[in-house]
Design an enzyme around this catalytic site. Structure first.
Site, short mmCIF file in Angstrom:
data_model
loop_
_atom_site.label_atom_id
_atom_site.label_comp_id
_atom_site.label_asym_id
_atom_site.label_seq_id
_atom_site.Cartn_x
_atom_site.Cartn_y
_atom_site.Cartn_z
N ARG A 228 7.60 2.44 -1.67
CA ARG A 228 7.56 1.76 -2.97
C ARG A 228 8.89 2.03 -3.68
O ARG A 228 9.51 3.09 -3.49
CB ARG A 228 6.40 2.29 -3.81
CG ARG A 228 5.02 1.80 -3.38
CD ARG A 228 4.82 0.33 -3.67
NE ARG A 228 3.48 -0.14 -3.40
CZ ARG A 228 3.11 -0.83 -2.30
NH1 ARG A 228 4.00 -1.09 -1.37
NH2 ARG A 228 1.87 -1.25 -2.16
N HIS A 276 10.59 -7.18 -0.46
CA HIS A 276 9.22 -6.67 -0.22
C HIS A 276 8.49 -7.51 0.84
O HIS A 276 7.44 -8.07 0.59
CB HIS A 276 8.41 -6.63 -1.52
CG HIS A 276 7.22 -5.72 -1.44
ND1 HIS A 276 6.71 -5.04 -2.53
CD2 HIS A 276 6.41 -5.38 -0.39
CE1 HIS A 276 5.65 -4.32 -2.16
NE2 HIS A 276 5.45 -4.52 -0.86
P1 NDP Z 1 -1.67 6.43 4.63
O1 NDP Z 1 -2.51 6.85 3.50
O2 NDP Z 1 -2.33 6.13 5.94
O3 NDP Z 1 -0.56 7.54 4.95
C1 NDP Z 1 0.14 8.18 3.95
C2 NDP Z 1 1.00 9.29 4.57
O4 NDP Z 1 1.81 9.85 3.55
C3 NDP Z 1 0.14 10.43 5.14
O5 NDP Z 1 0.71 10.94 6.31
C4 NDP Z 1 0.19 11.48 4.02
O6 NDP Z 1 0.02 12.81 4.45
C5 NDP Z 1 1.60 11.27 3.53
N1 NDP Z 1 1.75 11.79 2.18
C6 NDP Z 1 1.11 11.41 1.04
N2 NDP Z 1 1.52 12.17 0.01
C7 NDP Z 1 2.41 13.04 0.49
C8 NDP Z 1 3.15 14.10 -0.07
N3 NDP Z 1 3.04 14.43 -1.37
N4 NDP Z 1 3.97 14.81 0.72
C9 NDP Z 1 4.07 14.52 2.05
N5 NDP Z 1 3.38 13.53 2.66
C10 NDP Z 1 2.56 12.81 1.88
O7 NDP Z 1 -0.82 5.18 4.12
P2 NDP Z 1 -0.20 3.99 4.98
O8 NDP Z 1 0.58 4.57 6.09
O9 NDP Z 1 -1.23 2.98 5.32
O10 NDP Z 1 0.77 3.29 3.89
C11 NDP Z 1 1.85 4.01 3.34
C12 NDP Z 1 2.54 3.21 2.26
O11 NDP Z 1 3.36 2.19 2.81
C13 NDP Z 1 1.67 2.45 1.27
O12 NDP Z 1 1.09 3.30 0.33
C14 NDP Z 1 2.67 1.50 0.65
O13 NDP Z 1 3.31 2.14 -0.43
C15 NDP Z 1 3.68 1.27 1.77
N6 NDP Z 1 3.62 -0.10 2.28
C16 NDP Z 1 4.70 -0.94 2.11
C17 NDP Z 1 4.68 -2.21 2.61
C18 NDP Z 1 5.87 -3.09 2.47
O14 NDP Z 1 5.77 -4.30 2.74
N7 NDP Z 1 7.03 -2.58 2.13
C19 NDP Z 1 3.52 -2.76 3.31
C20 NDP Z 1 2.45 -1.80 3.46
C21 NDP Z 1 2.51 -0.53 2.95
P3 NDP Z 1 -1.35 13.30 5.13
O15 NDP Z 1 -1.35 12.66 6.51
O16 NDP Z 1 -1.22 14.76 5.18
O17 NDP Z 1 -2.48 12.80 4.27
C1 OXD Z 2 1.13 -3.15 0.89
C2 OXD Z 2 2.33 -3.93 0.64
O1 OXD Z 2 0.94 -2.12 0.25
O2 OXD Z 2 2.42 -5.09 1.14
O3 OXD Z 2 0.34 -3.54 1.78
O4 OXD Z 2 3.25 -3.46 -0.02
#
Ligand code: NDP
Ligand code: OXD
Length: 313
Positions: A228, A276
């Site tokens: 983000r 995005h």
């Molecule tokens: P998940 O919830 O599956 O994974 C999140 C990961 O981040 C986990 O490994 C988690 O750790 C880690 N994490 C969260 N907080 C922290 C922290 N404080 N310190 C270290 N690690 C942390 O999410 P997704 O993988 O499905 O999605 C991730 C993000 O990708 C979304 O929230 C969104 O912002 C972004 N996104 C962007 C898109 C785009 O088009 N640019 C499209 C889709 C998503 P743990 O495993 O220990 O819980």
């Molecule tokens: C999502 C995105 O969070 O598209 O799926 O950013």
């Protein structure tokens, strides 16, 4: 196909309501799909499927049983303002995951094969030779090892890159060096040529890509932000690009979208902007999870990929 007859509210400026209606028809024989301004009997709405919140929020849906995000991220729904008793789920979709992996690979290879430098030099008709290397010579760090980061890390490892990853709780993934915690993050970035951010936006991760982290990076590291926009402290990134701490950045997400016309990221020689587009869900595949979650909501069961409100993701 189920006999349940859910009343579903839909709100997205990005996703096609017609495609979603067709997709939902493969899961439910009978259902009502309402969009603003034609929501008859809002009190009968069971489930809200939303990318962002409509004006006025979701408060009029007094019998809501679930809020299903059309995104993997949920920060755009301002989760602290949502009714705390209504479960919230983020989206996991094979198409979205595939696109995110493709985007990460494309951006990583662009740096690994020095295309960013060749792009710049070709504008000034400058012939530079940079010795190509095998993928194993490039160290890539993935911040976030969840649904998306985990798949990205594994795909890059399969391509031969030296991959490490960072998460909140410690993970064990064959062939990948894993780190957790603040010290772990500093160790990881100090060993990487390319950083790929795919963290969720939470109070803990806001501005995580800031000077405090850049000072621990390998000099001249490249940054790819697919998480983000507010993960990046923008002034710190501009300063790090100016002094060479960070060589180049690929930014898919931005604190304000669309990026304002006068923003210094536009036209910056060391920034590649994308609007995005790293990943998006497709109704035909995403409806599998969404349909399952609607059935779970109607049955009062825990949702798939339910957000832990205290963690913020
Ligand atoms: P998940 O919830 O599956 O994974 C999140 C990961 O981040 C986990 O490994 C988690 O750790 C880690 N994490 C969260 N907080 C922290 C922290 N404080 N310190 C270290 N690690 C942390 O999410 P997704 O993988 O499905 O999605 C991730 C993000 O990708 C979304 O929230 C969104 O912002 C972004 N996104 C962007 C898109 C785009 O088009 N640019 C499209 C889709 C998503 P743990 O495993 O220990 O819980
Ligand atoms: C999502 C995105 O969070 O598209 O799926 O950013």
């Amino acid at each position: 196909m189920t006999a349940a007859r859910p009343h579903i509210y839909f709100n997205s400026s990005l996703d096609s309501v017609d495609e979603w209606r067709d997709a939902l028809a493969t899961e439910f024989a009978d259902f009502t799909l309402s969009v603003d301004p034609d929501v008859a009997d809002p009190e009968s709405v069971d489930v809200a499927i939303v990318w962002t919140l409509p004006e006025g929020g979701l408060g009029r849906f007094t019998h809501l049983r679930a809020i299903l995000s059309l995104g993997a991220g949920i920060n755009q729904l301002d989760p602290d303002g949502l009714p705390p008793h209504v479960p919230l789920a983020r989206l996991v979709d094979v198409s979205l995951t595939r696109m995110m992996v493709d985007y990460a690979r494309t951006a990583v290879y662009r740096y690994h094969r020095q295309f960013h430098r060749f792009e710049q030099r070709s504008r000034s008709r400058t012939w530079i030779y940079v010795m190509p290397t095998l993928t194993r010579a490039t160290a890539v760090g993935v911040l976030g090892l969840g649904e998306l980061g985990g798949e990205i890390a594994v795909a890059l490892r399969q391509d031969g890159f030296a991959v490490s990853g960072w998460s909140r709780t410690h993970k064990s993934i064959p062939g990948i060096a894993t780190f957790a915690g603040t010290d772990g993050l500093q160790s990881l970035v100090s060993q990487c040529d390319i950083l790929v951010n795919v963290l969720p936006l939470t109070a803990e991760t806001r501005h995580i890509l800031s000077r405090d982290l850049f000072v621990h990076c390998r000099r001249g590291a490249c940054l790819i932000n697919m998480g983000r926009g507010p993960h990046v402290a923008e002034a710190d990134l501009l300063a790090a690009l100016a002094d060479g701490t960070i060589a180049s950045a690929t930014l898919d997400v931005h604190a304000t979208e669309p990026l304002p016309q006068d923003h210094p990221f536009w036209n910056h020689p060391d920034i590649l902007l994308t609007p995005h587009v790293a990943g998006t869900s497709l109704p035909a595949t995403a409806v599998v999870t969404i349909g399952a979650n609607i059935r779970r909501a109607l049955a009062g069961e825990k949702l798939l990929h339910q957000v832990d409100r205290s963690r913020g993701y």
